[in-house]
Enzyme design. Structure first.
Site, PDB file in Angstrom:
ATOM      1  N   GLY A  13     -11.345 117.552  19.770  1.00 14.65           N
ATOM      2  CA  GLY A  13     -12.165 118.479  20.534  1.00 14.65           C
ATOM      3  C   GLY A  13     -11.742 119.929  20.335  1.00 14.65           C
ATOM      4  CG  LEU A  48     -16.259 115.747  18.710  1.00 10.56           C
ATOM      5  CD1 LEU A  48     -17.074 116.650  17.793  1.00 10.56           C
ATOM      6  CD2 LEU A  48     -16.110 116.358  20.095  1.00 10.56           C
ATOM      7  CG  ASP A  49     -13.359 116.292  16.321  1.00  9.97           C
ATOM      8  OD1 ASP A  49     -14.054 116.855  15.457  1.00  9.97           O
ATOM      9  OD2 ASP A  49     -12.990 116.862  17.369  1.00  9.97           O
ATOM     10  CB  ALA A  50     -14.206 109.466  15.556  1.00  6.06           C
TER      11      ALA A  50
END
Length: 288
Positions: free
Chosen positions: A204, A230-232
């Site tokens: 995040g 998100l961000d994965a």
């Protein structure tokens, strides 16, 4: 740009069994191809085989358009998922930015020196700040201001521009907007992001603030393919740099910028050279 070789690259994965390498090598040999690079990996836990093989096309007796049909019986025999690429094809690239210039400059300078082989067709931003950078390098700049209310419509406009320019790869060079799943679906495993954290830690926003509060001794950056979570997405490249209790948040941000631009540049190069296979939200990197 550097000179382009006349080679074919085959990227594949399949259930592991005997005879895969021999059969692929025989296929290339029978058609008068000369193998110049070959790399393979077997995931013994999953029983899965991965390979990247590259060969010269100068004396190859199949036309490029004939190779898929000729190779298909072998692919079916071994239940392969495969992709055929050619080294003299230069992908069309779009760069998305916000206000931070460091990653954009790194990409453009490496592109100018011939290290990154791509056609950088355009730069898209939700802020006008980096327009002068685009103009300096002679690249078209598109300004799309975004609000929560306009996001859907703006993404449709962006997709239209990307389609017009036949974009193969999108690079998020510190683009501080979350793309919708509808947008991402148009470019699966073809959107590369740089996250200013050593994922999966500190996901995040404000990761350097989180790192400072936790008292970490190293910080890092992660480049990954973008997925709806998100961000994965599948991680392509990571690196770290040491820090200490004496470092302020501003120090961490400054050091982090250095590592971010290097990690992103490496990830872009791996993708453009067709050295990545995505498997179960992980990547197999053929970097030798």
């Amino acid at each position: 740009m550097g000179s382009l070789s006349n080679h074919a690259i085959l990227l594949l994965s399949c259930p592991d069994r005997k005879g895969i390498v021999a059969s692929i090598s025989q296929f290339i040999y029978e058609h008068n191809g000369n193998i110049v690079h070959a790399d393979q990996y077997t995931d013994t836990e999953k029983g899965q085989f991965f390979m990247r093989i590259e060969w010269e096309l100068d004396d190859f007796d199949l036309e490029r358009k004939e190779i898929p049909e000729a190779f298909s019986p072998l692919a079916q025999q071994f239940q392969m998922k495969w992709m055929l690429c050619f080294t003299d094809y230069v992908p069309n690239v779009a760069i998305f930015v916000s206000k931070a210039p460091h990653c954009l400059y790194e990409i453009l300078l490496r592109h100018s020196s011939g290290e990154i082989l791509a056609n950088i067709k355009l730069i898209i931003s939700n802020h006008p700040d980096l327009r002068p950078v685009a103009e300096t390098f002679g690249i078209p700049f598109y300004f799309f201001p975004i609000t929560p209310e306009t996001k859907s419509d703006i993404e449709k406009q962006e997709l239209a521009v990307l389609k017009k320019h036949h974009i193969d790869l999108i690079i998020l060079a510190r683009y501080m907007q979350i793309l919708t799943s509808e947008f991402i679906a148009h470019y699966p495993n073809r959107i590369i992001n740089i996250h200013h954290s050593f994922l999966p830690a500190f996901v995040g926003s404000r990761p350097y603030h989180q790192a400072r509060e936790r008292g970490v001794k190293i910080i890092g950056a992660t480049s990954h393919y973008v997925t709806p979570e998100l961000d994965a997405g599948p991680i392509i490249e990571q690196d770290v740099i040491r820090v200490s209790h004496r470092d302020s948040v501003e120090d961490l941000i400054r050091k982090g910028r250095d590592i971010e631009k290097l990690v992103l540049a490496r990830a872009i190069k791996l993708h453009l050279e067709n050295r990545i296979l995505v498997y179960e939200n992980k990547t197999i990197i053929f970097d030798t």
